[in-house]
Design an enzyme around this catalytic site. Structure first.
Site, PDB file in Angstrom:
ATOM      1  N   PRO A 105       0.886  -1.286   0.018  1.00  0.00           N
ATOM      2  CA  PRO A 105       0.163  -0.289   0.045  1.00  0.00           C
ATOM      3  C   PRO A 105       0.926   1.301  -0.012  1.00  0.00           C
ATOM      4  CG  PRO A 105      -0.888  -1.611   1.443  1.00  0.00           C
ATOM      5  CD  PRO A 105       0.392  -2.223   1.109  1.00  0.00           C
ATOM      6  N   SER A 106       2.085   1.281   0.519  1.00  0.00           N
ATOM      7  CA  SER A 106       2.881   2.559   0.866  1.00  0.00           C
ATOM      8  C   SER A 106       3.985   2.357  -0.228  1.00  0.00           C
ATOM      9  CB  SER A 106       3.328   2.650   2.184  1.00  0.00           C
ATOM     10  OG  SER A 106       4.210   1.577   2.502  1.00  0.00           O
TER      11      SER A 106
ATOM     12  N   SER B  20       5.944   2.665  -7.009  1.00  0.00           N
ATOM     13  CA  SER B  20       7.039   3.065  -7.679  1.00  0.00           C
ATOM     14  C   SER B  20       8.376   2.954  -6.597  1.00  0.00           C
ATOM     15  CB  SER B  20       6.874   4.331  -8.500  1.00  0.00           C
ATOM     16  OG  SER B  20       5.977   4.089  -9.393  1.00  0.00           O
TER      17      SER B  20
ATOM     18  N   PHE C  79       2.164  -1.662 -14.648  1.00  0.00           N
ATOM     19  CA  PHE C  79       2.989  -2.584 -13.848  1.00  0.00           C
ATOM     20  C   PHE C  79       4.402  -2.919 -14.584  1.00  0.00           C
ATOM     21  CE2 PHE C  79       1.807  -5.382 -17.242  1.00  0.00           C
ATOM     22  CZ  PHE C  79       1.038  -6.426 -16.851  1.00  0.00           C
ATOM     23  N   GLU C  80       5.196  -3.553 -13.759  1.00  0.00           N
ATOM     24  CA  GLU C  80       6.674  -3.683 -14.143  1.00  0.00           C
ATOM     25  C   GLU C  80       7.292  -2.393 -14.458  1.00  0.00           C
ATOM     26  OE1 GLU C  80       7.716  -7.165 -16.468  1.00  0.00           O
ATOM     27  OE2 GLU C  80       5.879  -8.180 -16.145  1.00  0.00           O
TER      28      GLU C  80
ATOM     29  N   THR D 137       5.796   1.618 -14.012  1.00  0.00           N
ATOM     30  CA  THR D 137       4.947   2.566 -14.580  1.00  0.00           C
ATOM     31  C   THR D 137       5.681   3.278 -15.795  1.00  0.00           C
ATOM     32  OG1 THR D 137       5.284   4.699 -13.304  1.00  0.00           O
ATOM     33  CG2 THR D 137       3.624   2.968 -12.595  1.00  0.00           C
ATOM     34  N   ASN D 138       5.263   3.727 -16.763  1.00  0.00           N
ATOM     35  CA  ASN D 138       5.849   4.341 -18.032  1.00  0.00           C
ATOM     36  C   ASN D 138       6.465   5.732 -17.567  1.00  0.00           C
ATOM     37  OD1 ASN D 138       4.989   2.171 -19.159  1.00  0.00           O
ATOM     38  ND2 ASN D 138       4.078   3.345 -20.827  1.00  0.00           N
TER      39      ASN D 138
END
Length: 646
Positions: free
Chosen positions: A211-212, A215, A453-454, A456-457
Site C-alpha cells: 500500500p505504501s 514505484s 505494472f512492471e 509505470t511508464n
C-alpha cells in the site's frame, strides 16, 4: 595560456561549480523521484540526501546505443547488424514449437470464456503444461524447455496475439515470479525449486508492491528479522495486487532486513529478496481482485505472519534486494514488447478484414484516406514495436549486459503502441468494435494495465533520462577536469575539440550510419544522426544549467526520454529494414516505405521535444501548469464552478 583559453571557449563545458550527476542506475530506478508539487516524507528526503551525496560518478564506457545518445554519439555496435541470435538447431526447434503454441492458444484457449470465468480452466492449464509454457527459459536439465530470449519472445508473441490474460498468468509466473531464482539463485536453490516451477506443478509470484510502496520500493514495510538461532528470517507484512498471489506456492518476496555494514559497524535497514514457500506457514491471501482487464489472471493480496524463511533462501545476499529486483525487471521487460507485438498483429488483421469488406457511400472504406492513414500508422507502429522487441532479445542473446535502457524503452513503447493500435482498430470497426463478441473491447481492457505494472511508464521515462544523464555527466565531468590540465589530458581534450569544431563549422560531429544501413535508407539514417547530435548538445546544456538539480526537473526529463525513445526506435527499424533489403525478403520494399515515413516523422518529434527545452514560452507554460495543478489538488476538484453558477 591563450591556447588553453581558446580550447575552453570552444568546448564551452566548464561551469563554475563541479558538475554533479545521478547516482547508480539501481537507485535511480528503485527510489522515488520527487514530484514538484508533492510533499516528500522524511524517509524520502533522507534517501534523496544520500543520493545527492553519491552523485559524483566516474566516467564509464558502454556499448549501449541509448546511453551514448545522451553524449551525442551513435554507438552502432549493439544495433547493427540487426541481431537474430539463432543457430540452425534453435531455429528448427522454434519452427516446431510455434505451430504447436498457436494450436493450443487458438483451439484450446477461449479468451472470452476466460474473461467471463475470471480464471483459466484446468484443461487449458494442462495444455500449457504439456507445451512447456511454464518453464520456457529454464534449462532442460531442470525440466524446462531451455529457450533463448529470442525463442521466448516468439512464443510470447503467439500468446499475446490470442489472450493477454493468459499471457499475464504464465508471464507473472516465469518472467518475474521465479526469474530471480533463475538469474540470482544458487545451484542449490535452482535445483530445489526450478523443476516443479518449470513443469507448472508449482506456480510462482513476484511480491514487491505494498500500500505504501508502488514505484517507491524504498518505502517497503514488510520486514524480516533473524531468529535467535540465526537459522531463519521471521517474515511479517503484506503485499497488494500480486499476480498469481492467490494460487502461487513459491513467492519472491522483497522485505526490509537489518544489515550490518562491516566497514562502519552500523546496522541499517536494507531491502532483501527471499524465496518463500506457502508451506512455510503464516502465508495467506485475500480474495481475487475485481479488475478492469486481464481478469483470468489471479490478482490478490498476500500476507505473511511470522513466516519462517530459512537463511539459505535469501537471493544473492541480505541487502541486495534492489539489485535483484532490477535484474529481474530488466531481464523480463523485453517479453512485454513481444507479447504486445502479437496483440497488435491480431488487432490489425481484424481491422483490415473489416475495412476491406465494409462498403460505405458506394466504396470499400479501405479506399478512403482517413482509414488509410489509420491503417498505415497502425502498421508502422507495430513494425517498430516488433523490431524493438526482437532487437532487445537479440542484444541479450548476443551476450551484451548493458541493455537496461533499451529494455525499459521497449516496455514503454509497446504498451503505448498497443493501446493506440487497438483504439484505432475499434474506431475503424465502429459499432462492431465496441461489441464484446468482436473481442477488441476485451483487448482494450486488458491493455490498460501494461502502462502501469512492471514499472509505470512515467517512472520508466524518468529512469531512462536519469540513467542517460548519469552516463553523459560522468564523461562531461571528466572533460571538465581535463580542461583544467589540458597538457596532461591532451587526448581527451583534443578529441572533444575535433568533435565540437566540426559542429561549429556545420560539417557534423562525425556521427554516421552510412556504413551500417542499406543505401536506400541513407537519408533516413542521416536524419537520425542529425537528431543524435542535437540530443547530445541539449543534454550538455541541461547538465550545465541544472547540475544535480536535474533529478527534480521532470518536464525536462520527460522530453529527453521521449527523444531517446524515438531515436532508439529509429535505430531498430533502420537495422531491421536493412537486413530485409540485403536479404531480398518479399516484404522488403514495404518495410522500406514504413521505415522512411517513420524516421521522417520521428525526426520532427525529436526536434520538437528538444526545442521545447530552450523555448522560454514553453518553460513558462510548464511553470504555470504546475501552479494550476497545485490549485486543483488543494481543492481536490476543479477550481472553477459550473458556468451556470450552481
Amino acid at each position: 595560456m591563450h591556447k588553453v583559453g581558446q580550447i575552453s571557449k570552444m568546448l564551452g563545458v566548464a561551469p563554475k561549480t563541479p558538475l554533479c550527476v545521478l547516482n547508480t542506475s539501481e537507485a535511480a530506478a528503485m527510489t522515488t523521484v520527487r514530484f514538484q508539487s508533492a510533499q516528500p516524507s522524511a524517509a524520502a528526503l533522507e534517501r534523496q540526501k544520500n543520493k545527492e551525496k553519491a552523485m559524483s560518478k566516474k566516467a564509464v564506457n558502454s556499448t549501449s546505443f541509448c546511453q551514448n545518445i545522451f553524449r551525442g554519439i551513435v554507438a552502432s555496435e549493439q544495433v547493427f547488424p540487426y541481431p537474430i541470435a539463432l543457430d540452425e538447431e534453435q531455429r528448427e526447434n522454434l519452427e516446431m514449437l510455434v505451430p504447436i503454441a498457436e494450436r493450443v492458444m487458438t483451439e484450446q484457449n477461449d479468451p472470452l470464456l476466460n474473461d467471463q470465468l475470471e480464471s483459466v480452466p484446468e484443461p487449458t492449464i494442462q495444455a500449457l503444461r504439456e507445451l512447456g509454457a511454464f518453464g520456457l527459459q529454464v534449462p532442460v536439465e531442470l525440466d524446462g524447455v531451455g529457450l533463448t530470449n529470442t525463442q521466448y519472445a516468439r512464443l510470447t508473441e503467439v500468446v499475446g496475439g490470442n489472450d493477454l490474460g493468459v499471457g499475464i498468468f504464465i508471464g507473472a509466473h516465469q518472467s518475474i515470479g521465479f526469474k530471480g531464482i533463475l538469474l540470482c539463485g544458487t545451484d542449490e536453490q535452482k535445483a530445489k525449486y526450478l523443476p516443479k516451477l518449470a513443469t507448472g506443478e508449482n506456480i510462482a509470484a513476484f511480491a514487491l508492491t505494498e500500500p505504501s510502496c508502488g514505484s517507491d520500493a524504498g518505502a517497503i514495510k514488510t520486514r524480516a528479522e533473524l531468529n535467535p538461532e540465526g537459522t531463519h528470517w521471521i517474515l511479517n507484512g503484506g503485499k497488494i495486487w500480486i499476480s498469481n498471489g492467490g494460487i502461487a506456492e513459491i513467492f519472491t518476496v522483497f522485505c526490509k532486513t537489518p544489515v550490518l555494514d562491516e566497514k562502519t559497524g552500523t546496522v541499517t535497514d536494507k531491502v532483501s529478496a527471499m524465496i518463500v514457500e506457502r508451506s512455510f506457514g503464516g502465508v495467506t491471501n485475500g480474495p481475487p481482485e475485481k479488475k478492469m482487464g486481464i481478469k483470468c489472471s489471479n490478482t490478490a493480496e498476500v500476507y505473511f505472519e511470522n513466516t519462517p524463511v530459512p537463511v539459505e533462501n535469501v537471493l544473492s545476499q541480505p541487502g541486495d534486494g534492489f539489485k535483484v529486483a532490477m535484474q529481474i525487471l530488466n531481464n523480463g521487460r523485453f517479453g512485454m514488447g513481444a507479447a504486445l507485438s502479437g496483440t497488435m498483429r491480431t488487432v490489425i488483421q481484424k481491422a483490415c478484414e473489416h475495412a476491406t469488406a465494409r462498403i460505405q457511400f458506394g466504396s470499400r472504406i479501405d479506399g478512403y484516406g482517413a482509414i488509410q492513414e489509420k491503417i498505415a500508422k497502425m502498421s508502422m507502429i507495430h513494425y517498430t514495436t516488433e523490431s524493438m522487441a526482437y532487437m532487445v532479445a537479440g542484444t541479450m542473446d548476443s551476450g551484451y549486459e548493458d541493455y537496461q535502457l533499451e529494455a525499459a524503452i521497449s516496455k514503454i513503447f509497446a504498451s503505448e503502441a498497443a493501446w493506440f493500435v487497438t483504439d484505432e482498430a475499434i474506431q475503424i470497426l465502429g459499432g462492431n468494435g465496441y461489441m464484446r463478441s468482436m473481442g477488441l473491447e476485451k483487448v482494450m481492457r486488458d491493455l490498460r494495465i501494461f502502462r502501469i505494472f512492471e514499472g509505470t511508464n512515467d517512472i520508466l521515462r524518468l529512469f531512462v533520462a536519469l540513467v542517460g544523464i548519469q552516463y553523459a555527466g560522468g564523461h562531461l565531468r571528466e572533460l571538465q577536469k581535463a580542461i583544467s590540465d589540458p597538457i596532461s589530458n591532451f587526448g581527451i581534450v583534443m578529441g572533444e575539440v575535433a568533435k565540437r569544431g566540426k559542429g561549429a563549422v556545420g560539417i557534423g560531429s562525425g556521427n554516421s550510419l552510412a556504413g551500417d544501413v542499406h543505401p536506400n535508407l541513407s537519408e533516413a539514417a542521416a536524419l537520425t544522426c542529425k537528431a543524435v547530435d542535437a540530443m547530445g548538445q541539449t543534454v550538455e546544456k541541461v547538465l550545465i544549467k541544472h547540475g544535480k538539480g536535474i533529478i527534480n526537473e521532470q518536464f525536462v526529463l520527460n522530453r529527453l526520454a521521449n527523444a531517446t525513445i524515438d531515436l532508439y526506435a529509429n535505430s531498430c527499424v533502420l537495422a531491421r529494414c536493412t537486413k530485409s533489403l540485403n536479404e531480398g525478403v518479399e516484404s522488403a520494399h514495404h518495410e522500406e516505405m514504413m521505415t522512411k515515413v517513420w524516421c521522417n516523422e520521428s525526426y520532427a518529434r525529436i526536434m520538437d521535444n528538444l526545442n521545447q527545452l530552450k523555448n522560454p514560452e514553453v518553460l513558462h507554460n510548464f511553470k504555470t501548469m504546475a501552479k494550476i495543478s497545485e490549485a486543483v489538488c488543494a481543492k481536490n476538484a476543479p477550481v472553477q464552478g459550473n458556468p451556470l453558477g450552481f
